[in-house]
Design an enzyme around this catalytic site. Structure first.
Site, PDB file in Angstrom:
ATOM      1  N   SER A  52      33.500  34.437  38.024  1.00 57.91           N
ATOM      2  CA  SER A  52      32.999  35.633  37.338  1.00 57.91           C
ATOM      3  C   SER A  52      31.523  35.839  37.620  1.00 57.91           C
ATOM      4  O   SER A  52      30.765  34.874  37.718  1.00 57.91           O
ATOM      5  CB  SER A  52      33.171  35.483  35.834  1.00 57.91           C
ATOM      6  OG  SER A  52      32.481  36.519  35.158  1.00 57.91           O
ATOM      7  N   ARG A  54      29.958  39.439  36.327  1.00 59.01           N
ATOM      8  CA  ARG A  54      29.709  40.325  35.172  1.00 59.01           C
ATOM      9  C   ARG A  54      30.093  39.722  33.822  1.00 59.01           C
ATOM     10  O   ARG A  54      29.352  39.840  32.849  1.00 59.01           O
ATOM     11  CB  ARG A  54      30.490  41.654  35.318  1.00 59.01           C
ATOM     12  CG  ARG A  54      29.817  42.675  36.171  1.00 59.01           C
ATOM     13  CD  ARG A  54      30.852  43.421  36.965  1.00 59.01           C
ATOM     14  NE  ARG A  54      31.447  42.490  37.897  1.00 59.01           N
ATOM     15  CZ  ARG A  54      30.956  42.236  39.107  1.00 59.01           C
ATOM     16  NH1 ARG A  54      29.932  42.904  39.537  1.00 59.01           N
ATOM     17  NH2 ARG A  54      31.508  41.339  39.904  1.00 59.01           N
ATOM     18  N   THR A  55      31.267  39.112  33.757  1.00 54.83           N
ATOM     19  CA  THR A  55      31.751  38.642  32.453  1.00 54.83           C
ATOM     20  C   THR A  55      30.860  37.522  31.938  1.00 54.83           C
ATOM     21  O   THR A  55      30.423  37.537  30.790  1.00 54.83           O
ATOM     22  CB  THR A  55      33.223  38.220  32.578  1.00 54.83           C
ATOM     23  OG1 THR A  55      33.936  39.357  33.057  1.00 54.83           O
ATOM     24  CG2 THR A  55      33.809  37.778  31.237  1.00 54.83           C
ATOM     25  N   ARG A 103      38.465  33.314  29.981  1.00 53.97           N
ATOM     26  CA  ARG A 103      39.045  33.982  31.154  1.00 53.97           C
ATOM     27  C   ARG A 103      40.030  32.999  31.765  1.00 53.97           C
ATOM     28  O   ARG A 103      39.626  31.965  32.316  1.00 53.97           O
ATOM     29  CB  ARG A 103      37.957  34.349  32.156  1.00 53.97           C
ATOM     30  CG  ARG A 103      38.515  34.666  33.527  1.00 53.97           C
ATOM     31  CD  ARG A 103      37.506  35.279  34.460  1.00 53.97           C
ATOM     32  NE  ARG A 103      37.234  36.654  34.082  1.00 53.97           N
ATOM     33  CZ  ARG A 103      36.585  37.529  34.838  1.00 53.97           C
ATOM     34  NH1 ARG A 103      36.138  37.169  36.030  1.00 53.97           N
ATOM     35  NH2 ARG A 103      36.386  38.760  34.423  1.00 53.97           N
ATOM     36  N   HIS A 130      42.718  42.999  30.958  1.00 49.08           N
ATOM     37  CA  HIS A 130      41.255  42.853  30.979  1.00 49.08           C
ATOM     38  C   HIS A 130      40.678  43.831  29.950  1.00 49.08           C
ATOM     39  O   HIS A 130      40.041  44.821  30.302  1.00 49.08           O
ATOM     40  CB  HIS A 130      40.744  43.167  32.393  1.00 49.08           C
ATOM     41  CG  HIS A 130      39.348  42.688  32.669  1.00 49.08           C
ATOM     42  ND1 HIS A 130      38.580  42.001  31.746  1.00 49.08           N
ATOM     43  CD2 HIS A 130      38.568  42.816  33.781  1.00 49.08           C
ATOM     44  CE1 HIS A 130      37.404  41.715  32.292  1.00 49.08           C
ATOM     45  NE2 HIS A 130      37.366  42.202  33.510  1.00 49.08           N
ATOM     46  N   GLN A 133      36.854  45.008  29.741  1.00 54.59           N
ATOM     47  CA  GLN A 133      36.492  45.904  30.841  1.00 54.59           C
ATOM     48  C   GLN A 133      36.826  47.356  30.506  1.00 54.59           C
ATOM     49  O   GLN A 133      35.994  48.253  30.633  1.00 54.59           O
ATOM     50  CB  GLN A 133      37.257  45.477  32.105  1.00 54.59           C
ATOM     51  CG  GLN A 133      36.982  46.354  33.302  1.00 54.59           C
ATOM     52  CD  GLN A 133      35.571  46.151  33.822  1.00 54.59           C
ATOM     53  OE1 GLN A 133      35.173  45.022  34.080  1.00 54.59           O
ATOM     54  NE2 GLN A 133      34.809  47.219  33.975  1.00 54.59           N
ATOM     55  N   ASN A 161      46.063  43.850  36.183  1.00 54.94           N
ATOM     56  CA  ASN A 161      45.570  43.593  34.822  1.00 54.94           C
ATOM     57  C   ASN A 161      44.707  44.735  34.262  1.00 54.94           C
ATOM     58  O   ASN A 161      44.798  45.071  33.081  1.00 54.94           O
ATOM     59  CB  ASN A 161      44.813  42.240  34.774  1.00 54.94           C
ATOM     60  CG  ASN A 161      43.875  41.991  35.945  1.00 54.94           C
ATOM     61  OD1 ASN A 161      43.622  42.878  36.749  1.00 54.94           O
ATOM     62  ND2 ASN A 161      43.372  40.770  36.052  1.00 54.94           N
ATOM     63  N   ASP A 222      40.422  49.225  41.917  1.00 54.87           N
ATOM     64  CA  ASP A 222      40.117  47.790  41.786  1.00 54.87           C
ATOM     65  C   ASP A 222      40.600  47.130  43.078  1.00 54.87           C
ATOM     66  O   ASP A 222      41.303  47.759  43.892  1.00 54.87           O
ATOM     67  CB  ASP A 222      40.848  47.232  40.541  1.00 54.87           C
ATOM     68  CG  ASP A 222      40.516  45.764  40.244  1.00 54.87           C
ATOM     69  OD1 ASP A 222      39.546  45.232  40.802  1.00 54.87           O
ATOM     70  OD2 ASP A 222      41.255  45.157  39.439  1.00 54.87           O
ATOM     71  N   SER A 226      43.949  40.455  43.488  1.00 53.37           N
ATOM     72  CA  SER A 226      43.155  39.920  42.378  1.00 53.37           C
ATOM     73  C   SER A 226      42.944  38.423  42.529  1.00 53.37           C
ATOM     74  O   SER A 226      43.568  37.772  43.379  1.00 53.37           O
ATOM     75  CB  SER A 226      43.904  40.201  41.064  1.00 53.37           C
ATOM     76  OG  SER A 226      43.768  41.556  40.705  1.00 53.37           O
ATOM     77  N   MET A 227      42.113  37.875  41.638  1.00 58.85           N
ATOM     78  CA  MET A 227      41.896  36.421  41.634  1.00 58.85           C
ATOM     79  C   MET A 227      43.249  35.738  41.424  1.00 58.85           C
ATOM     80  O   MET A 227      44.014  36.148  40.552  1.00 58.85           O
ATOM     81  CB  MET A 227      40.928  36.039  40.499  1.00 58.85           C
ATOM     82  CG  MET A 227      39.523  36.533  40.759  1.00 58.85           C
ATOM     83  SD  MET A 227      38.384  36.162  39.399  1.00 58.85           S
ATOM     84  CE  MET A 227      38.661  37.544  38.299  1.00 58.85           C
ATOM     85  N   CYS A 262      35.857  48.353  38.429  1.00 58.34           N
ATOM     86  CA  CYS A 262      35.419  47.285  37.512  1.00 58.34           C
ATOM     87  C   CYS A 262      34.484  46.302  38.201  1.00 58.34           C
ATOM     88  O   CYS A 262      33.737  45.593  37.537  1.00 58.34           O
ATOM     89  CB  CYS A 262      36.631  46.570  36.934  1.00 58.34           C
ATOM     90  SG  CYS A 262      37.712  45.857  38.179  1.00 58.34           S
ATOM     91  N   LEU A 263      34.529  46.246  39.559  1.00 58.24           N
ATOM     92  CA  LEU A 263      33.760  45.310  40.374  1.00 58.24           C
ATOM     93  C   LEU A 263      34.223  43.867  40.110  1.00 58.24           C
ATOM     94  O   LEU A 263      34.652  43.599  38.986  1.00 58.24           O
ATOM     95  CB  LEU A 263      32.245  45.450  40.136  1.00 58.24           C
ATOM     96  CG  LEU A 263      31.667  46.866  40.312  1.00 58.24           C
ATOM     97  CD1 LEU A 263      30.175  46.857  39.996  1.00 58.24           C
ATOM     98  CD2 LEU A 263      31.909  47.409  41.720  1.00 58.24           C
ATOM     99  N   ARG A 290      29.437  46.652  29.863  1.00 57.90           N
ATOM    100  CA  ARG A 290      30.207  45.479  29.436  1.00 57.90           C
ATOM    101  C   ARG A 290      29.447  44.757  28.321  1.00 57.90           C
ATOM    102  O   ARG A 290      30.017  44.382  27.300  1.00 57.90           O
ATOM    103  CB  ARG A 290      30.416  44.513  30.623  1.00 57.90           C
ATOM    104  CG  ARG A 290      31.390  44.983  31.689  1.00 57.90           C
ATOM    105  CD  ARG A 290      32.822  44.952  31.202  1.00 57.90           C
ATOM    106  NE  ARG A 290      33.219  43.611  30.756  1.00 57.90           N
ATOM    107  CZ  ARG A 290      33.603  42.613  31.552  1.00 57.90           C
ATOM    108  NH1 ARG A 290      33.683  42.805  32.851  1.00 57.90           N
ATOM    109  NH2 ARG A 290      33.955  41.423  31.070  1.00 57.90           N
TER     110      ARG A 290
HETATM  111  N1  NVA Z   1      41.924  42.691  39.058  1.00 56.23           N
HETATM  112  C1  NVA Z   1      40.742  41.887  39.291  1.00 56.23           C
HETATM  113  C2  NVA Z   1      39.681  42.230  38.300  1.00 56.23           C
HETATM  114  C3  NVA Z   1      38.384  41.471  38.476  1.00 56.23           C
HETATM  115  C4  NVA Z   1      37.379  41.797  37.449  1.00 56.23           C
HETATM  116  C5  NVA Z   1      41.106  40.422  39.243  1.00 56.23           C
HETATM  117  O1  NVA Z   1      41.875  40.041  38.353  1.00 56.23           O
HETATM  118  O2  NVA Z   1      40.655  39.671  40.096  1.00 56.23           O
HETATM  119  N1   CP Z   2      34.520  43.154  36.226  1.00 62.83           N
HETATM  120  C1   CP Z   2      34.492  41.829  35.991  1.00 62.83           C
HETATM  121  O1   CP Z   2      35.107  41.288  35.063  1.00 62.83           O
HETATM  122  O2   CP Z   2      33.684  41.153  36.863  1.00 62.83           O
HETATM  123  P1   CP Z   2      33.601  39.566  37.040  1.00 62.83           P
HETATM  124  O3   CP Z   2      34.922  39.107  37.584  1.00 62.83           O
HETATM  125  O4   CP Z   2      32.462  39.349  37.997  1.00 62.83           O
HETATM  126  O5   CP Z   2      33.338  38.953  35.684  1.00 62.83           O
END
Ligand code: NVA
Ligand code: CP
Length: 305
Positions: A52, A54-55, A103, A130, A133, A161, A222, A226-227, A262-263, A290
């Site tokens: 992460s 931003r979070t 998270r 999320h 967000q 998400n 997005d 995703s992760m 959302c970045l 955020r």
């Molecule tokens: N959909 C993305 C959002 C990241 C903030 C993820 O889950 O990786």
């Molecule tokens: N948008 C968001 O949650 O960014 P991070 O994954 O960098 O926290």
């Protein structure tokens, strides 16, 4: 307010609107550098099973700016659900800290964490949703437009998400939500039904990005992988051809349209550099918000605002 913030649908429409009002007040206080320390003497545990920027930054900085102390517990430290059972982590962390943000991968784990923690738990993203967000995003839209009436939001890309949180918000506030996703990458059908059954918002799921964006106030995207899905990135790039947000797609949306993400963005994949840098892109405002919206959520959960 409920004990925890796990899904946007945990809140009523009144609570959501009230949080936006509080976020605006707290944002103004921080901008004015007022001495405002409602979290003085309190600690926030931040549990991250995924990366992460931003979070982490927004929770850690936000809690500190409001007088509290935040602890970052990264993927290699707690090992939630691996090194130690989720319910044990919940009870141990509750003995030390006043509030928890987590998270995690598995959505069941955040439910179990909240159920067993004696302090409030805030969901900072799971594979399913999320919510922080999308609360920040809707607050950002309200700041730009001055209201949330007759709002059309079009999401283009992976039905992930972030989309599930948009759908849950659509079950609480009225707006038109269209998601253009390739076949096989559409959002969870139960969550689509939940949004539709609320009877509040118009929900459309399509695979035609150009038709979907026409007249949208917001075009949102997005990452395509995703992760936790990065091994599928190459296959996904092939499947998502035609779903990139380009200047041409934004032109099809119309002059009123803003771009949101959302970045982190993968520039040149789901969105072009040109769109990210365009005057209609509000991605950094949503990132900043955020912190303000999460501060408002934590104030309410802790009974301090
Ligand atoms: N959909 C993305 C959002 C990241 C903030 C993820 O889950 O990786
Ligand atoms: N948008 C968001 O949650 O960014 P991070 O994954 O960098 O926290």
């Amino acid at each position: 307010m409920p004990k925890d913030f796990i899904h946007i649908t945990d809140l009523t429409a009144g609570e959501i609107r009230g949080l936006f009002d509080l976020a605006a007040e707290v944002k103004a206080k921080l901008k004015a550098r007022e001495d405002y320390r409602p979290f003085s003497g309190l600690t926030l545990a931040l549990i991250f099973a995924k990366p992460s920027a931003r979070t982490r930054i927004s929770f850690e900085t936000g809690f500190y700016r409001l007088g509290g102390h935040a602890l970052y517990l990264g993927p290699d430290s707690v090992g939630i659900g691996k090194r130690e059972a989720v319910k044990d982590v919940a009870r141990v962390v509750s003995r030390f800290n006043d509030i928890i943000m987590a998270r995690l991968f598995d959505h069941q784990h955040i439910l179990e964490l909240a159920e067993n923690a004696t302090v409030p738990v805030v969901n900072g993203l799971t594979d399913y949703n999320h919510p922080c967000q999308i609360m920040a995003d809707m607050f950002t839209i309200q700041e730009y437009r001055g209201h949330l009436d007759d709002l059309r939001i079009t999401y283009v890309g992976d039905g992930n998400n972030v989309v599930h949180s948009w759908l849950r918000l659509a079950a609480r506030l009225p707006f038109t939500f269209t998601a253009a996703c390739p076949e096989g990458y559409q959002p969870n059908a139960e969550t689509v039904d939940l949004a539709r059954q609320s009877g509040l918002s118009e929900i459309a799921i399509t695979d035609d990005p150009f038709a979907a964006v026409a007249g949208a106030d917001v075009v949102y995207t997005d990452v395509w992988a995703s992760m936790g899905q990065k091994a599928e990135a190459e296959e996904r790039r092939a499947r998502f051809q035609g779903f990139q947000v380009t200047a041409e797609l934004m032109a099809a949306a119309g002059k009123q349209s803003r771009f949101m993400h959302c970045l982190p963005a993968e520039r040149g994949v789901e969105v072009t550099d040109e769109v990210m840098e365009a005057p209609y892109s509000i991605v950094f405002d949503q990132a900043e918000n955020r912190m303000h919206v999460q501060n408002a959520i934590m104030l309410r959960l802790l009974g301090k605002g």
